[in-house]
Design an enzyme around this catalytic site. Structure first.
Site, PDB file in Angstrom:
ATOM      1  N   LYS A 183       0.886  -1.177   0.000  1.00 33.08           N
ATOM      2  CA  LYS A 183       0.000   0.000   0.000  1.00 33.08           C
ATOM      3  C   LYS A 183       0.918   1.221   0.000  1.00 33.08           C
ATOM      4  O   LYS A 183       1.388   1.675   1.042  1.00 33.08           O
ATOM      5  CB  LYS A 183      -0.882  -0.029   1.253  1.00 33.08           C
ATOM      6  CG  LYS A 183      -2.207   0.718   1.140  1.00 33.08           C
ATOM      7  CD  LYS A 183      -2.108   2.163   0.768  1.00 33.08           C
ATOM      8  CE  LYS A 183      -1.769   3.069   1.928  1.00 33.08           C
ATOM      9  NZ  LYS A 183      -1.550   4.487   1.471  1.00 33.08           N
ATOM     10  N   GLU A 186      -0.477   7.601  -1.138  1.00 35.87           N
ATOM     11  CA  GLU A 186      -1.447   8.084  -2.131  1.00 35.87           C
ATOM     12  C   GLU A 186      -0.982   9.378  -2.795  1.00 35.87           C
ATOM     13  O   GLU A 186      -1.577   9.847  -3.752  1.00 35.87           O
ATOM     14  CB  GLU A 186      -2.830   8.270  -1.480  1.00 35.87           C
ATOM     15  CG  GLU A 186      -2.904   9.240  -0.311  1.00 35.87           C
ATOM     16  CD  GLU A 186      -2.508   8.633   1.041  1.00 35.87           C
ATOM     17  OE1 GLU A 186      -1.530   7.858   1.092  1.00 35.87           O
ATOM     18  OE2 GLU A 186      -3.162   8.979   2.044  1.00 35.87           O
ATOM     19  N   CYS A 291      13.876  11.117   6.024  1.00 33.28           N
ATOM     20  CA  CYS A 291      13.883  10.723   7.442  1.00 33.28           C
ATOM     21  C   CYS A 291      15.297  10.768   8.007  1.00 33.28           C
ATOM     22  O   CYS A 291      15.486  10.708   9.211  1.00 33.28           O
ATOM     23  CB  CYS A 291      13.309   9.330   7.613  1.00 33.28           C
ATOM     24  SG  CYS A 291      14.311   8.116   6.775  1.00 33.28           S
TER      25      CYS A 291
HETATM   26  P1  NAD Z   1       2.463   9.156   6.925  1.00 35.28           P
HETATM   27  O1  NAD Z   1       2.633   8.502   8.238  1.00 35.28           O
HETATM   28  O2  NAD Z   1       1.494  10.265   6.804  1.00 35.28           O
HETATM   29  O3  NAD Z   1       1.989   8.067   5.836  1.00 35.28           O
HETATM   30  C1  NAD Z   1       2.667   6.836   5.672  1.00 35.28           C
HETATM   31  C2  NAD Z   1       1.685   5.787   5.149  1.00 35.28           C
HETATM   32  O4  NAD Z   1       0.663   5.595   6.132  1.00 35.28           O
HETATM   33  C3  NAD Z   1       0.991   6.197   3.858  1.00 35.28           C
HETATM   34  O5  NAD Z   1       0.893   5.059   3.023  1.00 35.28           O
HETATM   35  C4  NAD Z   1      -0.378   6.677   4.326  1.00 35.28           C
HETATM   36  O6  NAD Z   1      -1.402   6.444   3.380  1.00 35.28           O
HETATM   37  C5  NAD Z   1      -0.626   5.843   5.574  1.00 35.28           C
HETATM   38  N1  NAD Z   1      -1.411   6.561   6.587  1.00 35.28           N
HETATM   39  C6  NAD Z   1      -1.390   7.908   6.842  1.00 35.28           C
HETATM   40  N2  NAD Z   1      -2.217   8.201   7.874  1.00 35.28           N
HETATM   41  C7  NAD Z   1      -2.753   7.037   8.274  1.00 35.28           C
HETATM   42  C8  NAD Z   1      -3.683   6.676   9.314  1.00 35.28           C
HETATM   43  N3  NAD Z   1      -4.209   7.600  10.119  1.00 35.28           N
HETATM   44  N4  NAD Z   1      -4.015   5.388   9.456  1.00 35.28           N
HETATM   45  C9  NAD Z   1      -3.489   4.442   8.645  1.00 35.28           C
HETATM   46  N5  NAD Z   1      -2.617   4.716   7.654  1.00 35.28           N
HETATM   47  C10 NAD Z   1      -2.249   5.990   7.460  1.00 35.28           C
HETATM   48  O7  NAD Z   1       3.916   9.588   6.427  1.00 35.28           O
HETATM   49  P2  NAD Z   1       4.299  10.459   5.150  1.00 35.28           P
HETATM   50  O8  NAD Z   1       3.895  11.874   5.389  1.00 35.28           O
HETATM   51  O9  NAD Z   1       3.852   9.780   3.913  1.00 35.28           O
HETATM   52  O10 NAD Z   1       5.902  10.341   5.199  1.00 35.28           O
HETATM   53  C11 NAD Z   1       6.725  11.189   5.953  1.00 35.28           C
HETATM   54  C12 NAD Z   1       7.068  10.564   7.289  1.00 35.28           C
HETATM   55  O11 NAD Z   1       7.690   9.313   7.092  1.00 35.28           O
HETATM   56  C13 NAD Z   1       8.066  11.405   8.082  1.00 35.28           C
HETATM   57  O12 NAD Z   1       7.663  11.398   9.434  1.00 35.28           O
HETATM   58  C14 NAD Z   1       9.378  10.654   7.910  1.00 35.28           C
HETATM   59  O13 NAD Z   1      10.318  10.843   8.943  1.00 35.28           O
HETATM   60  C15 NAD Z   1       8.889   9.253   7.885  1.00 35.28           C
HETATM   61  N6  NAD Z   1       9.856   8.368   7.256  1.00 35.28           N
HETATM   62  C16 NAD Z   1      10.568   7.550   8.065  1.00 35.28           C
HETATM   63  C17 NAD Z   1      11.523   6.717   7.521  1.00 35.28           C
HETATM   64  C18 NAD Z   1      12.332   5.808   8.399  1.00 35.28           C
HETATM   65  O14 NAD Z   1      13.006   4.965   7.862  1.00 35.28           O
HETATM   66  N7  NAD Z   1      12.288   5.928   9.706  1.00 35.28           N
HETATM   67  C19 NAD Z   1      11.752   6.715   6.136  1.00 35.28           C
HETATM   68  C20 NAD Z   1      10.994   7.564   5.338  1.00 35.28           C
HETATM   69  C21 NAD Z   1      10.037   8.388   5.911  1.00 35.28           C
END
Ligand code: NAD
Length: 509
Positions: A183, A186, A291
């Protein structure tokens, strides 16, 4: 071999899902995917219903028995072919990433390449799955441990690395004999769908790799469905925590990688010019949407801080911000209008909180791109630990300089922060560097290396609230995460000897 052509994702496409080796459109609700450089809609993406996700899980479950029994060397052959196709399609994938995410095309190629390196590692799966064997563990008894695949596993990925982070997960998961449902974010769903088509073209049997596009509905279905054995997640910390608690409550193995606030310590003896160049790339590359981005520079001593801030200010005056497709640019737009407004809001907040805004990127305009989600680089000095711009993950082109009196005080700041993803020290002193790497409470440490992202044959993960779960992504940990150990002990009676019942616990004593 399934010969689904890896056709280009076209501008006007509505992106559906990829289930059982075919593109599937379920006529559900759609969401606009924007080009962040123009602010215009690039295409739409469908949001999967519960039923569509269940179809993908059913396809993965049906494909599992045959895939599990496919010799690892044969699985590796398909991954070799996949790697070749990836390389042939590198420019196309990078262009899609730049169009939907906004990052400059060189950076898109960089993330793509780091993903391909995990495919390289996965091609060695026959070696990685060899297991452990002990002859004569007891009298005429042999024992071995083998690593069996789990079944259907899922991956949920963030917007900031639309190709690399999925490739942290599925190459190793399927190499180990599992089937997979991805997944993706989006916000930039194009590249993952292209990867799915290339896997089919490489000869991956239908149903082994599936993609469902969508939002929380799709995620919750994956978390609740009993057929899904394990979930890999990468994204923000609040969602990571939710995924970990819900997934484990439903009996799944979960690794959930979360957010970060990565600090770099600049010691007074550091090679300051190199440190400043490193900070420029690590703080402002990919518009700070990494990240592993450095978002805090902790300078030891006021003299160090004054020099670092002055030189950063000079270099920031020359930073080229614009569209990701123009190869002269070093920094593109932020991913969405909402995110751009959020980051800008943090800059406003920092000023209110009393930090010194040395470089203000809020007024930046890019010619011909008035509706793009651009924000220029921002640099704050005199940031303190009580400020929200210090505490929160901003995820934008904003670097905070904090002044510390000693290495110990700088390290204490890092240890006290809620996140522990990456960190770095700039110094010429080996003893200071060794003390730092030995004691700092962070998962990935750089010594004069600002983005210490482990190579594919190590594993990636943070400490504290940057990772929920025990095993890191890719590398050796991924073999453990995507397999279940089974230990077999065998004896073949020989020579017609009748053995008497033994009531003492069997031992070699
Ligand atoms: P996000 O948490 O908003 O979304 C990540 C995924 O979760 C997406 O596929 C999204 O559709 C889904 N999602 C979002 N809200 C949700 C909910 N309430 N319930 C269930 N699923 C949900 O993250 P983002 O904005 O896409 O990415 C940025 C974040 O990711 C930053 O915090 C960054 O630090 C982190 N990140 C961490 C790493 C790592 O390795 N630690 C790597 C890349 C990005």
């Amino acid at each position: 071999m399934n010969a689904t052509p890896a056709t280009r994702i076209k501008a006007a496409d509505t992106l559906g899902h990829y289930i059982n080796g075919r593109t599937v459109s379920a006529s559900s609700a759609t969401l606009d995917v924007h080009n962040p450089a123009t602010g215009r809609v690039a295409r739409q993406v469908e949001l999967a219903t519960r039923e569509t996700v269940e179809d993908a899980i059913a396809a993965a479950e049906a494909a599992f028995p045959a895939w599990r029994n496919t010799p690892p060397a044969k699985r590796a052959k398909i991954l070799f072919r996949f790697k070749q196709l990836l390389e042939e399609h590198a420019d196309e994938i990078a262009a899609l990433i730049t169009e939907e995410h906004g990052k400059v095309v060189d950076d898109a190629l960089g993330e793509f390449q780091r993903g391909v390196e995990v495919v390289d590692y996965a091609c060695g799966i026959p070696e990685l799955l060899k297991g452990e064997f002990s002859k004569n563990a007891g009298p005429a008894i042999d024992s071995w441990s083998e690593f069996q695949p789990l079944g259907v596993v899922a991956g949920i990925t963030p917007f900031n690395f639309p190709a690399m982070v999925p490739m942290w997960m599925f190459p190793m998961a399927i190499a180990c004999g599992n089937t997979f449902v991805l997944k993706p974010s989006e916000k930039d769903p194009g590249a993952p769908l292209l990867l799915a088509r290339l896997l089919s073209e490489a000869g991956l049997p239908d149903g082994v790799f599936n993609v469902v596009n969508g939002d929380k509905v799709a995620v919750d279905t994956l978390l609740e469905d009993k057929r899904v054995q394990a979930v890999s997640f990468v994204g923000s910390t609040p969602v990571a925590e939710y995924i970990y608690s819900t997934g484990t409550a439903n009996g799944k193995r979960v690794q959930a990688l979360g957010g970060a606030k990565n600090h770099a310590i600049v010691m007074p003896d550091a090679d300051i010019d190199n440190a400043v160049s490193a900070l420029m790339g690590a703080a402002y590359g990919s518009c700070g949407e990494r990240c592993m981005a450095i978002s805090v520079a902790v300078c030891v001593g006021d003299e160090t801080a004054d020099i670092v801030v002055d030189r950063l200010k000079d270099q920031l005056a020359d930073l080229r911000v614009g569209t990701g497709t123009d190869t002269c640019n070093q920094m593109g737009p932020l991913v969405t209008r909402e995110h751009c407004d959020k980051v800008r809001g943090y800059v406003d907040l920092g000023v209110k909180e009393g930090a010194t805004l040395v470089v203000d990127g809020r007024d930046l305009t890019v010619d011909g791109h008035a509706d793009g989600y651009f924000l220029g680089p921002c640099l704050f000095d005199h940031v303190t630990r009580d400020m929200r711009i210090y505490q929160d993950e901003i995820f934008g082109p904003v670097l905070c300089v904090v002044r510390a009196e000693s290495q110990e005080q700088a390290m204490q700041l890092i240890d006290d922060h809620e996140y522990g993803n990456g960190t770095c020290i700039f110094t010429r002193d080996g003893e200071a560097a060794r003390y730092f790497s030995d004691n700092i409470k962070v998962g990935m440490v750089g010594i004069n290396v600002p983005l210490p992202v482990p190579v594919a044959y190590h594993s990636f993960g943070g400490w504290k609230r940057s990772l929920f779960g025990d095993l890191y992504a890719y590398g050796p940990d991924s073999v453990r995460f995507y397999t279940r150990r089974k230990t077999v002990t065998q004896r073949w009676p020989s020579g017609g000897v009748r053995e008497k019942a033994q009531f003492a616990f069997p031992s070699n004593g």
